[in-house]
Write an enzyme that holds these catalytic residues in place. Structure first.
Site, PDB file in Angstrom:
ATOM      1  N   ASP A   1      58.316  45.936  84.732  1.00 40.70           N
ATOM      2  CA  ASP A   1      57.446  45.396  83.679  1.00 40.70           C
ATOM      3  C   ASP A   1      58.193  45.169  82.365  1.00 40.70           C
ATOM      4  OD1 ASP A   1      57.861  47.975  82.878  1.00 40.70           O
ATOM      5  OD2 ASP A   1      55.747  48.445  82.496  1.00 40.70           O
TER       6      ASP A   1
ATOM      7  N   GLU B   1      59.984  47.515  80.624  1.00 39.49           N
ATOM      8  CA  GLU B   1      60.273  48.730  79.879  1.00 39.49           C
ATOM      9  C   GLU B   1      61.689  49.228  80.205  1.00 39.49           C
ATOM     10  OE1 GLU B   1      57.327  51.694  80.555  1.00 39.49           O
ATOM     11  OE2 GLU B   1      55.690  50.494  79.700  1.00 39.49           O
TER      12      GLU B   1
ATOM     13  N   GLN C   1      68.205  39.739  57.401  1.00 40.80           N
ATOM     14  CA  GLN C   1      66.859  39.870  56.841  1.00 40.80           C
ATOM     15  C   GLN C   1      66.837  41.105  55.919  1.00 40.80           C
ATOM     16  OE1 GLN C   1      63.519  39.166  59.534  1.00 40.80           O
ATOM     17  NE2 GLN C   1      64.958  38.522  61.129  1.00 40.80           N
TER      18      GLN C   1
ATOM     19  N   ASP D   1      81.508  29.080  51.792  1.00 37.65           N
ATOM     20  CA  ASP D   1      80.377  28.974  50.861  1.00 37.65           C
ATOM     21  C   ASP D   1      80.584  29.963  49.721  1.00 37.65           C
ATOM     22  OD1 ASP D   1      79.652  31.479  51.890  1.00 37.65           O
ATOM     23  OD2 ASP D   1      78.216  30.626  53.280  1.00 37.65           O
TER      24      ASP D   1
ATOM     25  N   LYS E   1      78.463  24.206  48.664  1.00 39.82           N
ATOM     26  CA  LYS E   1      77.542  23.463  49.518  1.00 39.82           C
ATOM     27  C   LYS E   1      76.117  23.643  49.025  1.00 39.82           C
ATOM     28  CE  LYS E   1      76.400  27.178  52.664  1.00 39.82           C
ATOM     29  NZ  LYS E   1      76.150  27.621  54.017  1.00 39.82           N
TER      30      LYS E   1
ATOM     31  N   ARG F   1      72.357  23.940  50.846  1.00 38.22           N
ATOM     32  CA  ARG F   1      71.614  24.028  52.102  1.00 38.22           C
ATOM     33  C   ARG F   1      70.241  23.388  51.911  1.00 38.22           C
ATOM     34  NH1 ARG F   1      72.414  27.126  56.546  1.00 38.22           N
ATOM     35  NH2 ARG F   1      73.974  28.401  55.504  1.00 38.22           N
TER      36      ARG F   1
ATOM     37  N   ASP G   1      77.175  31.946  63.385  1.00 38.30           N
ATOM     38  CA  ASP G   1      75.922  31.871  64.130  1.00 38.30           C
ATOM     39  C   ASP G   1      75.822  30.500  64.801  1.00 38.30           C
ATOM     40  OD1 ASP G   1      73.406  32.073  65.170  1.00 38.30           O
ATOM     41  OD2 ASP G   1      72.391  32.526  63.298  1.00 38.30           O
TER      42      ASP G   1
ATOM     43  N   GLY H   1      77.297  25.770  61.837  1.00 38.38           N
ATOM     44  CA  GLY H   1      77.133  24.616  60.962  1.00 38.38           C
ATOM     45  C   GLY H   1      77.956  24.728  59.695  1.00 38.38           C
TER      46      GLY H   1
END
Length: 319
Positions: free
Chosen positions: A41, A43, A101, A176, A199, A201, A229, A232
Protein backbone atom coordinates in the site's frame (compact mmCIF):
# COMPACT_ATOMS: atom_id res chain seq x y z
CA UNK A 1 41.15 3.79 12.38
CA UNK A 2 40.98 3.33 16.13
CA UNK A 3 37.60 4.23 17.56
CA UNK A 4 37.09 4.37 21.28
CA UNK A 5 34.25 4.65 23.75
CA UNK A 6 30.77 3.62 22.63
CA UNK A 7 30.49 1.74 19.35
CA UNK A 8 29.97 3.48 16.02
CA UNK A 9 27.60 2.16 13.37
CA UNK A 10 26.97 3.42 9.84
CA UNK A 11 23.55 2.76 8.32
CA UNK A 12 21.93 3.71 5.03
CA UNK A 13 18.44 3.85 3.62
CA UNK A 14 17.83 3.55 -0.13
CA UNK A 15 18.46 6.98 -1.64
CA UNK A 16 22.25 6.86 -2.10
CA UNK A 17 23.64 3.45 -1.21
CA UNK A 18 26.77 3.90 -3.33
CA UNK A 19 27.91 6.95 -1.36
CA UNK A 20 27.03 5.25 1.92
CA UNK A 21 29.23 2.27 1.00
CA UNK A 22 32.11 4.57 0.02
CA UNK A 23 31.84 6.47 3.30
CA UNK A 24 31.78 3.21 5.28
CA UNK A 25 34.80 1.94 3.33
CA UNK A 26 36.68 5.18 4.04
CA UNK A 27 36.01 4.62 7.75
CA UNK A 28 36.99 0.93 7.43
CA UNK A 29 33.59 -0.04 8.82
CA UNK A 30 30.82 -2.28 7.47
CA UNK A 31 27.41 -0.84 6.66
CA UNK A 32 24.92 -1.67 9.40
CA UNK A 33 22.48 -4.49 8.71
CA UNK A 34 19.14 -2.89 7.95
CA UNK A 35 16.34 -3.38 5.47
CA UNK A 36 14.14 -0.58 4.14
CA UNK A 37 11.24 -1.81 2.04
CA UNK A 38 7.76 -0.70 0.99
CA UNK A 39 4.50 -2.47 1.75
CA UNK A 40 2.03 -3.04 -1.10
CA UNK A 41 0.00 0.00 0.00
CA UNK A 42 3.06 2.27 -0.16
CA UNK A 43 3.90 2.39 3.56
CA UNK A 44 7.60 2.18 4.41
CA UNK A 45 8.97 -0.63 6.54
CA UNK A 46 12.33 -0.42 8.35
CA UNK A 47 13.94 -3.44 10.01
CA UNK A 48 17.23 -3.23 11.91
CA UNK A 49 18.98 -6.60 11.85
CA UNK A 50 21.59 -5.80 14.49
CA UNK A 51 21.63 -4.17 17.90
CA UNK A 52 22.21 -0.42 18.15
CA UNK A 53 21.87 -0.18 21.92
CA UNK A 54 24.40 2.30 23.26
CA UNK A 55 25.85 2.91 19.79
CA UNK A 56 26.70 6.17 18.05
CA UNK A 57 24.62 5.73 14.88
CA UNK A 58 24.97 7.61 11.59
CA UNK A 59 22.20 7.29 9.00
CA UNK A 60 23.24 8.27 5.46
CA UNK A 61 20.30 9.39 3.34
CA UNK A 62 19.94 12.14 0.73
CA UNK A 63 16.40 13.48 0.55
CA UNK A 64 16.47 13.70 -3.24
CA UNK A 65 13.93 12.44 -5.78
CA UNK A 66 11.61 10.79 -4.78
CA UNK A 67 11.89 13.39 -2.03
CA UNK A 68 8.97 12.39 0.17
CA UNK A 69 9.79 8.67 -0.03
CA UNK A 70 13.41 9.27 0.94
CA UNK A 71 12.47 11.70 3.71
CA UNK A 72 10.05 9.20 5.25
CA UNK A 73 12.68 6.44 5.06
CA UNK A 74 15.03 8.69 7.02
CA UNK A 75 12.42 9.63 9.63
CA UNK A 76 11.31 6.05 10.19
CA UNK A 77 14.88 4.76 10.49
CA UNK A 78 15.64 7.50 13.04
CA UNK A 79 12.56 6.45 15.01
CA UNK A 80 13.55 2.79 14.85
CA UNK A 81 16.99 3.58 16.28
CA UNK A 82 15.60 5.86 18.96
CA UNK A 83 13.25 3.10 20.12
CA UNK A 84 16.15 0.62 20.04
CA UNK A 85 18.15 2.67 22.58
CA UNK A 86 20.82 4.11 20.29
CA UNK A 87 23.08 6.41 22.31
CA UNK A 88 23.19 9.13 19.63
CA UNK A 89 21.66 9.40 16.17
CA UNK A 90 23.17 11.62 13.47
CA UNK A 91 21.24 12.16 10.25
CA UNK A 92 23.85 12.40 7.48
CA UNK A 93 22.04 14.17 4.63
CA UNK A 94 24.40 14.86 1.70
CA UNK A 95 21.52 16.60 -0.13
CA UNK A 96 18.82 18.27 1.97
CA UNK A 97 15.52 18.38 0.06
CA UNK A 98 13.05 21.26 0.55
CA UNK A 99 16.00 23.61 1.22
CA UNK A 100 14.77 26.08 -1.40
CA UNK A 101 11.51 26.58 0.49
CA UNK A 102 13.27 28.54 3.22
CA UNK A 103 11.12 31.69 3.35
CA UNK A 104 7.73 33.12 2.48
CA UNK A 105 8.16 34.34 -1.10
CA UNK A 106 4.52 35.44 -1.22
CA UNK A 107 1.50 35.58 1.06
CA UNK A 108 0.32 32.28 2.57
CA UNK A 109 3.45 30.35 1.53
CA UNK A 110 4.72 27.58 3.83
CA UNK A 111 8.32 27.48 5.05
CA UNK A 112 8.78 23.82 4.24
CA UNK A 113 12.48 23.68 5.13
CA UNK A 114 11.57 24.57 8.72
CA UNK A 115 8.86 21.89 8.77
CA UNK A 116 11.34 19.25 7.57
CA UNK A 117 13.85 20.36 10.23
CA UNK A 118 11.16 19.94 12.89
CA UNK A 119 10.23 16.48 11.57
CA UNK A 120 13.84 15.28 11.72
CA UNK A 121 14.25 16.63 15.25
CA UNK A 122 10.93 15.18 16.45
CA UNK A 123 11.75 11.78 14.94
CA UNK A 124 14.69 11.62 17.35
CA UNK A 125 17.84 12.80 15.55
CA UNK A 126 20.45 14.25 17.91
CA UNK A 127 22.38 16.12 15.22
CA UNK A 128 22.53 16.62 11.45
CA UNK A 129 25.47 16.48 9.04
CA UNK A 130 24.77 17.93 5.60
CA UNK A 131 26.42 19.69 2.65
CA UNK A 132 25.82 22.97 0.80
CA UNK A 133 22.38 23.96 2.04
CA UNK A 134 20.79 26.25 -0.54
CA UNK A 135 20.44 28.83 2.23
CA UNK A 136 23.00 28.45 5.08
CA UNK A 137 20.57 30.03 7.57
CA UNK A 138 18.53 26.79 7.42
CA UNK A 139 20.94 25.59 10.12
CA UNK A 140 18.98 27.89 12.43
CA UNK A 141 15.74 26.02 11.66
CA UNK A 142 17.03 23.09 13.73
CA UNK A 143 17.03 22.94 17.51
CA UNK A 144 19.85 20.38 17.38
CA UNK A 145 23.48 20.82 16.22
CA UNK A 146 24.01 21.02 12.45
CA UNK A 147 27.42 20.50 10.83
CA UNK A 148 27.33 22.15 7.40
CA UNK A 149 30.01 20.91 5.00
CA UNK A 150 30.84 22.66 1.73
CA UNK A 151 31.64 20.96 -1.55
CA UNK A 152 33.82 23.71 -3.02
CA UNK A 153 37.14 22.33 -1.64
CA UNK A 154 36.61 19.07 -3.58
CA UNK A 155 35.62 20.86 -6.79
CA UNK A 156 38.30 23.55 -6.44
CA UNK A 157 41.06 20.99 -5.83
CA UNK A 158 40.06 19.09 -8.97
CA UNK A 159 39.90 22.23 -11.11
CA UNK A 160 43.18 23.56 -9.70
CA UNK A 161 44.87 20.39 -10.85
CA UNK A 162 43.17 20.67 -14.25
CA UNK A 163 44.21 24.27 -15.01
CA UNK A 164 47.75 23.90 -13.65
CA UNK A 165 49.83 27.01 -14.35
CA UNK A 166 47.39 28.43 -16.92
CA UNK A 167 45.51 30.69 -14.49
CA UNK A 168 45.56 33.65 -16.84
CA UNK A 169 43.28 31.77 -19.23
CA UNK A 170 40.46 31.24 -16.72
CA UNK A 171 37.75 33.25 -14.97
CA UNK A 172 35.14 32.02 -12.48
CA UNK A 173 31.59 33.17 -13.25
CA UNK A 174 28.52 33.39 -11.02
CA UNK A 175 25.40 32.39 -13.03
CA UNK A 176 23.26 34.80 -10.98
CA UNK A 177 23.56 37.45 -8.27
CA UNK A 178 22.52 35.01 -5.55
CA UNK A 179 25.62 32.87 -6.06
CA UNK A 180 28.19 35.69 -5.83
CA UNK A 181 29.36 34.93 -2.27
CA UNK A 182 29.82 31.24 -3.11
CA UNK A 183 31.67 32.06 -6.34
CA UNK A 184 33.94 34.61 -4.64
CA UNK A 185 34.96 31.99 -2.08
CA UNK A 186 35.52 29.41 -4.82
CA UNK A 187 37.61 31.80 -6.94
CA UNK A 188 39.77 32.75 -3.95
CA UNK A 189 40.78 29.09 -3.57
CA UNK A 190 42.09 29.20 -7.14
CA UNK A 191 43.35 32.81 -7.14
CA UNK A 192 41.17 33.55 -10.17
CA UNK A 193 39.11 36.65 -11.08
CA UNK A 194 35.32 36.53 -11.10
CA UNK A 195 32.51 37.77 -13.33
CA UNK A 196 28.76 37.87 -12.68
CA UNK A 197 25.72 37.14 -14.84
CA UNK A 198 22.90 39.59 -14.15
CA UNK A 199 19.59 37.96 -15.07
CA UNK A 200 15.91 38.64 -14.69
CA UNK A 201 13.61 35.70 -13.95
CA UNK A 202 10.25 36.19 -15.66
CA UNK A 203 8.54 33.16 -14.10
CA UNK A 204 9.45 29.92 -12.33
CA UNK A 205 12.19 27.90 -14.10
CA UNK A 206 12.46 30.50 -16.90
CA UNK A 207 15.20 33.14 -16.86
CA UNK A 208 16.56 35.72 -19.25
CA UNK A 209 20.20 36.78 -19.20
CA UNK A 210 20.51 40.56 -19.31
CA UNK A 211 24.12 41.53 -18.67
CA UNK A 212 27.64 40.26 -17.90
CA UNK A 213 29.52 42.10 -15.16
CA UNK A 214 33.24 41.53 -15.66
CA UNK A 215 35.56 40.47 -18.46
CA UNK A 216 35.23 36.97 -19.96
CA UNK A 217 36.42 37.74 -23.51
CA UNK A 218 38.81 35.07 -24.87
CA UNK A 219 38.73 33.34 -21.47
CA UNK A 220 37.90 29.83 -20.38
CA UNK A 221 34.92 30.24 -18.08
CA UNK A 222 34.14 28.14 -15.00
CA UNK A 223 30.49 28.49 -13.94
CA UNK A 224 29.87 27.65 -10.29
CA UNK A 225 26.54 26.90 -8.56
CA UNK A 226 25.34 24.94 -5.54
CA UNK A 227 22.81 22.84 -7.46
CA UNK A 228 21.53 22.19 -10.96
CA UNK A 229 17.80 21.59 -11.12
CA UNK A 230 16.24 22.23 -14.55
CA UNK A 231 19.60 23.67 -15.74
CA UNK A 232 17.95 26.77 -17.22
CA UNK A 233 20.08 29.24 -15.26
CA UNK A 234 23.32 27.36 -15.96
CA UNK A 235 22.73 26.82 -19.68
CA UNK A 236 21.56 30.40 -20.26
CA UNK A 237 24.68 31.64 -18.48
CA UNK A 238 26.87 29.37 -20.61
CA UNK A 239 25.27 30.68 -23.79
CA UNK A 240 25.62 34.28 -22.60
CA UNK A 241 29.35 34.12 -21.84
CA UNK A 242 29.98 32.68 -25.32
CA UNK A 243 27.56 34.83 -27.37
CA UNK A 244 27.67 38.11 -25.45
CA UNK A 245 30.93 37.87 -23.55
CA UNK A 246 33.14 36.28 -26.19
CA UNK A 247 34.44 33.46 -23.96
CA UNK A 248 36.43 30.66 -25.63
CA UNK A 249 35.20 27.66 -23.62
CA UNK A 250 32.75 26.98 -20.81
CA UNK A 251 33.11 24.51 -17.96
CA UNK A 252 30.73 24.23 -15.02
CA UNK A 253 30.62 22.70 -11.56
CA UNK A 254 27.99 22.19 -8.87
CA UNK A 255 27.53 20.24 -5.67
CA UNK A 256 24.03 18.80 -6.18
CA UNK A 257 22.89 17.22 -9.47
CA UNK A 258 19.10 17.47 -9.04
CA UNK A 259 18.67 17.34 -12.85
CA UNK A 260 14.88 17.47 -13.10
CA UNK A 261 12.63 18.04 -16.11
CA UNK A 262 14.52 19.16 -19.25
CA UNK A 263 17.92 19.44 -17.51
CA UNK A 264 19.70 16.63 -19.37
CA UNK A 265 18.58 17.82 -22.82
CA UNK A 266 19.52 21.40 -22.01
CA UNK A 267 23.00 20.41 -20.85
CA UNK A 268 23.50 18.20 -23.93
CA UNK A 269 22.62 21.11 -26.22
CA UNK A 270 24.53 23.76 -24.26
CA UNK A 271 28.06 25.03 -24.98
CA UNK A 272 29.23 23.56 -21.65
CA UNK A 273 32.24 21.38 -22.45
CA UNK A 274 32.50 19.55 -19.12
CA UNK A 275 30.31 19.55 -16.01
CA UNK A 276 31.86 18.57 -12.66
CA UNK A 277 29.40 17.29 -10.07
CA UNK A 278 29.58 15.75 -6.60
CA UNK A 279 27.82 12.47 -5.88
CA UNK A 280 25.49 13.78 -3.16
CA UNK A 281 22.63 12.73 -5.46
CA UNK A 282 22.89 9.54 -7.56
CA UNK A 283 22.49 10.05 -11.32
CA UNK A 284 20.55 7.23 -13.05
CA UNK A 285 22.49 5.50 -15.83
CA UNK A 286 19.95 6.61 -18.43
CA UNK A 287 20.61 10.27 -17.50
CA UNK A 288 24.40 10.05 -17.53
CA UNK A 289 26.07 11.89 -20.42
CA UNK A 290 29.69 12.26 -21.55
CA UNK A 291 29.93 15.83 -20.27
CA UNK A 292 29.53 14.67 -16.66
CA UNK A 293 32.53 14.15 -14.37
CA UNK A 294 31.47 12.89 -10.93
CA UNK A 295 33.65 13.53 -7.87
CA UNK A 296 33.23 11.70 -4.56
CA UNK A 297 32.24 13.29 -1.24
CA UNK A 298 32.95 10.09 0.70
CA UNK A 299 36.30 11.11 2.19
CA UNK A 300 34.95 14.48 3.34
CA UNK A 301 31.91 12.95 5.03
CA UNK A 302 34.02 10.15 6.50
CA UNK A 303 36.35 12.69 8.12
CA UNK A 304 33.38 14.67 9.48
CA UNK A 305 31.78 11.52 10.90
CA UNK A 306 35.07 10.55 12.55
CA UNK A 307 35.38 14.02 14.09
CA UNK A 308 31.79 13.96 15.37
CA UNK A 309 32.30 10.51 16.86
CA UNK A 310 35.57 11.52 18.50
CA UNK A 311 33.98 14.75 19.80
CA UNK A 312 36.59 16.96 18.16
CA UNK A 313 35.82 20.15 16.15
CA UNK A 314 34.58 19.87 12.58
CA UNK A 315 35.45 23.51 11.81
CA UNK A 316 39.13 22.83 10.86
CA UNK A 317 37.79 21.03 7.78
CA UNK A 318 36.67 24.38 6.36
CA UNK A 319 40.15 25.92 6.30
Amino acid sequence: MNFHGKGIKIFAANSNLAVAKHIANALKLPLGKAEVTTFSDGEISVSLHESVRGSDCFIIQSTCNPVNQNLMELLIMIDAMKRSSAARITAVIPYFGYARQDRKAKARDPISAKLVADLITTAGADRVLTMDLHAPQIQGFFNIPVDHLVGSPILAAFIKNKIGDNKDDYVVVSPDLGSVTRVRSFASRLSLPIAIIDKRRQRANVCEVMNIIGDVEDKKVILVDDMIDTAGTLCNAAAAVIEKGGAKEVFACATHAVLSGPAIERIKNSPIKELYLLDTIPIPKENFIDKFNILSVASLFAEAIERIYEDVPVSPMFN
